[in-house]
Each structure stands twice: as C-alpha cells, then as structure tokens.
Write an enzyme that holds these catalytic residues in place. Sequence first.
Site, short mmCIF file in Angstrom:
data_model
loop_
_atom_site.label_atom_id
_atom_site.label_comp_id
_atom_site.label_asym_id
_atom_site.label_seq_id
_atom_site.Cartn_x
_atom_site.Cartn_y
_atom_site.Cartn_z
N GLY A 185 74.05 53.69 31.50
CA GLY A 185 72.76 53.60 30.85
C GLY A 185 71.67 54.11 31.77
N GLN A 235 63.32 55.50 35.13
CA GLN A 235 64.22 55.83 36.24
C GLN A 235 64.20 57.31 36.58
OE1 GLN A 235 67.74 53.51 34.54
NE2 GLN A 235 67.99 53.23 36.74
N CYS A 267 72.82 49.03 39.22
CA CYS A 267 71.75 49.84 38.65
C CYS A 267 71.67 51.15 39.43
CB CYS A 267 70.43 49.09 38.76
SG CYS A 267 69.01 50.02 38.14
N LEU A 268 71.50 52.26 38.72
CA LEU A 268 71.41 53.56 39.40
C LEU A 268 70.20 53.63 40.33
CD1 LEU A 268 72.36 55.90 36.43
CD2 LEU A 268 73.82 55.21 38.35
N HIS A 312 69.79 45.14 30.17
CA HIS A 312 69.43 45.79 31.43
C HIS A 312 68.41 46.92 31.19
CE1 HIS A 312 70.63 47.33 35.57
NE2 HIS A 312 70.00 48.37 35.06
N GLU A 313 68.66 47.72 30.15
CA GLU A 313 67.76 48.86 29.89
C GLU A 313 66.41 48.40 29.34
OE1 GLU A 313 68.54 51.46 31.34
OE2 GLU A 313 70.65 50.97 31.62
N HIS A 365 64.32 47.32 32.14
CA HIS A 365 63.66 48.44 32.84
C HIS A 365 62.33 48.79 32.18
CE1 HIS A 365 66.15 50.10 36.03
NE2 HIS A 365 67.24 50.02 35.28
#
Length: 171
Positions: free
Chosen positions: A47, A52, A94-95, A136-137, A140
């Site tokens: 995701g 990001q 997380c990226l 999670h998204e 963000h």
Amino acid sequence: MAIREIVKYGDPRLVAKNGIVEVYDDPGLAALLQDMKETCWAAPGVGLAAPQIGVSLRVAIVDLSVGKDPSQLIVLVNPVVVDTQGRIRDEEGCLSLPDLVETVDRPERVTVEAFDEHGDKRALDGRDLLARAFCHEVDHLDQRLFVDRLSPLKKGLLLRQVVKRQRKGTW
Ligand code: NI
C-alpha cells in the site's frame, strides 16, 4: 509515468494536511495514481498513500498482490473508515520507515467508504491483512504513522533506530 522517491519519517510532507480530491476523471489524478502504483510495486509494498510521495491529497492505494494480480488493486480516493469490528495484533511496517516492524493493534474487520478515480463511491469490506492495510493508509491521510499507534516506550525504542540511521546518513 515514474517511480517516485518515497518520503521517509521525519520529512514534514508526511505530516502535512492532506486536501480532499474534488475533481475526478482528471489527467492529474490518473497520473498520480499511475506513479503511486509503480512506486508501490517497485518498493515493494502492499500500500502507498499520496503524502508518501510528497503529494498532500487524500489518495491511497492498496494491493496485497503487489502488482501480481490486477483484480487486487484498490484505489482509495477520499476514504473514510465507517465501521470497525474486533481487534487483532500483528506485525506492521511502512515504506516511510524502512526495515522497521512492530506489533500494532488494528481492527479485524473494517468497512471503508471511498471513491475510485472516476468518482464512483463504494463501500469496501476488509478483514485481517486487508483491514490492516486500509487502516494504515487512511492513517497516513490523517498524518498518522504506525509508530503513533505504539506505546510511548515502543515508539521511543523504534525512533532511536531512526535517529541512529539519520546520524549515519543511512536514512
Ligand atoms: Ni505506511
């Protein structure tokens, strides 16, 4: 179309307020989504949220297949979590916090209302990993990272590793 640089923890763009998308079927939105897919798959990740890649809009994608199965790609424009059920603890990363994982409490099932790139509103049900990815998204887009869901102690330990890597220039 391009693979974009992923913004890391500590960058102000990750905590900037994200605007609501008001125009659909728009070349700018289509290009953003294409870049997000390519960036997410290349990372690789399940995701990615627009902040990001430094874009302050309420747009995210989730793809548990990481590009392998086109039917699993989910576009979330202006998503809102409307219902949650249960609770489940699992590891999460997380990226924007590469190579760091920690156990995070998340709902076992969620319903998210979101628009697709054409402005069609849908209710999406997710459970387990999909529910976790949705939460999670959406987090963000509300300027919240998974570390913000940890106890102060665990968050502190994890962020110490970030500071170490920042000092070494490897962040
Ligand atoms: Ni993330």
